[in-house]
Scaffold this active site. Structure first.
Site, PDB file in Angstrom:
ATOM      1  N   ASP A  29      -3.637   1.282   8.009  1.00 17.70           N
ATOM      2  CA  ASP A  29      -2.552   1.979   7.529  1.00 17.70           C
ATOM      3  C   ASP A  29      -0.859   1.793   8.618  1.00 17.70           C
ATOM      4  OD1 ASP A  29      -3.867   3.328   5.530  1.00 17.70           O
ATOM      5  OD2 ASP A  29      -4.146   4.469   6.900  1.00 17.70           O
ATOM      6  N   SER A  77       4.069   7.144   2.508  1.00 11.58           N
ATOM      7  CA  SER A  77       5.114   5.638   3.064  1.00 11.58           C
ATOM      8  C   SER A  77       4.593   4.369   1.796  1.00 11.58           C
ATOM      9  CB  SER A  77       4.628   5.125   4.339  1.00 11.58           C
ATOM     10  OG  SER A  77       5.429   6.389   5.450  1.00 11.58           O
ATOM     11  N   HIS A 117       0.579   5.027   0.829  1.00  7.65           N
ATOM     12  CA  HIS A 117      -0.068   6.318   1.822  1.00  7.65           C
ATOM     13  C   HIS A 117       0.701   7.141   2.228  1.00  7.65           C
ATOM     14  CE1 HIS A 117      -3.057   6.832   5.068  1.00  7.65           C
ATOM     15  NE2 HIS A 117      -1.610   7.639   5.841  1.00  7.65           N
ATOM     16  N   ASN A 167       0.935  -1.291   0.380  1.00 11.11           N
ATOM     17  CA  ASN A 167      -0.034  -0.076  -0.059  1.00 11.11           C
ATOM     18  C   ASN A 167       1.351   1.567  -0.253  1.00 11.11           C
ATOM     19  OD1 ASN A 167      -2.397   1.093   0.632  1.00 11.11           O
ATOM     20  ND2 ASN A 167      -2.334   1.890   2.415  1.00 11.11           N
TER      21      ASN A 167
END
Ligand code: GAR
Length: 221
Positions: A149, A140, A113, A111
């Site tokens: 997250d 990040s 973020h 992911n």
């Protein structure tokens, strides 16, 4: 012999600029991945048309068509698996994925973020950095776990917060870094340098006790 390309599925909810960057680098031979499909939870996501124009199969799967989140997650996971990916890249995918989904793809979901995690999980990260008077902000990359997250951090890029910044100017500055940082992390994974083992991110076999801070624009190193 042609080097092996890692099969990847990218999930988006919106503009798809990170997806586009990854797909274009892949197409140009600068990233050893093959984007098998782009899937969105929003049929209206502009990124779907961008992916289709790049010749990538696209699918939209609306959460409203399912009785609950578990059913949606299961259908999403089946759709993803039908493309046989070894890596799933969340690129502006704005839904929380449940534990069954996370377990099914454990260690294979990245992911991006838009904050310097652990600062500002969740939404409106740029405005929150401005409101807090932060002098720096950033982006990040992390492996996805069932903590929002909160999975093991891989890499970060930092940008200054400048006098006169608003959420739009800061978003643009961070977005530029996103387009360098995500290809770097995906490149590491595709070349087996990056792994997630027992909930820890490893780069070249070493546990990342802190995210790699990246300032170079070179995605091939
Ligand atoms: C990016 O800024 C990404 O970091 C963010 O959504 C944007 C998507 O832009 N992701 C999240 O907020 C996830 N929590 P894009 O659709 O142009 O790639």
């Amino acid at each position: 012999m042609t080097p092996t390309k890692l099969p990847v599925v990218i999930l988006i909810s919106g503009a798809g600029s990170n997806m586009q960057r990854l797909a274009e680098l892949a197409r140009n031979g600068e990233l050893p991945i093959e984007v098998k499909a782009v899937i969105s939870d929003r049929a209206a996501a502009p990124g779907l048309a961008i992916a289709a124009n790049l010749g990538i199969p696209t699918t939209a799967l609306s959460p409203k068509s399912f009785v609950d989140r578990t059913q949606f997650d299961a259908a999403l996971a089946d759709t993803i698996d039908s493309y046989g990916p070894q890596l799933i890249v969340l690129a502006g995918f704005m839904r929380i994925l449940g534990p069954a989904f996370i377990q099914r793809f454990a260690g294979r979901v990245l992911n991006i973020h838009p904050s310097l995690l652990p600062k500002y999980p969740g939404l409106n990260t740029h405005q929150r950095a401005l409101d807090a008077g932060d002098s720096e902000h950033g982006v990040s990359i992390h492996f996805v776990t069932d903590e929002l997250d909160g999975g093991p951090l891989i890499a970060q890029a930092r940008v200054p917060v400048l006098p006169g910044d608003n959420a739009a100017t800061l978003t643009a500055r961070v977005r530029h870094q996103e387009h360098q940082l995500y290809p770097q992390a995906v490149h590491w994974f595709a070349t087996s340098r990056l792994q997630c083992v027992r909930g820890k991110a490893l780069l070249d076999g070493q546990e990342l006790t802190a995210p790699v801070q990246i300032s170079t624009h070179d995605v091939s190193s």
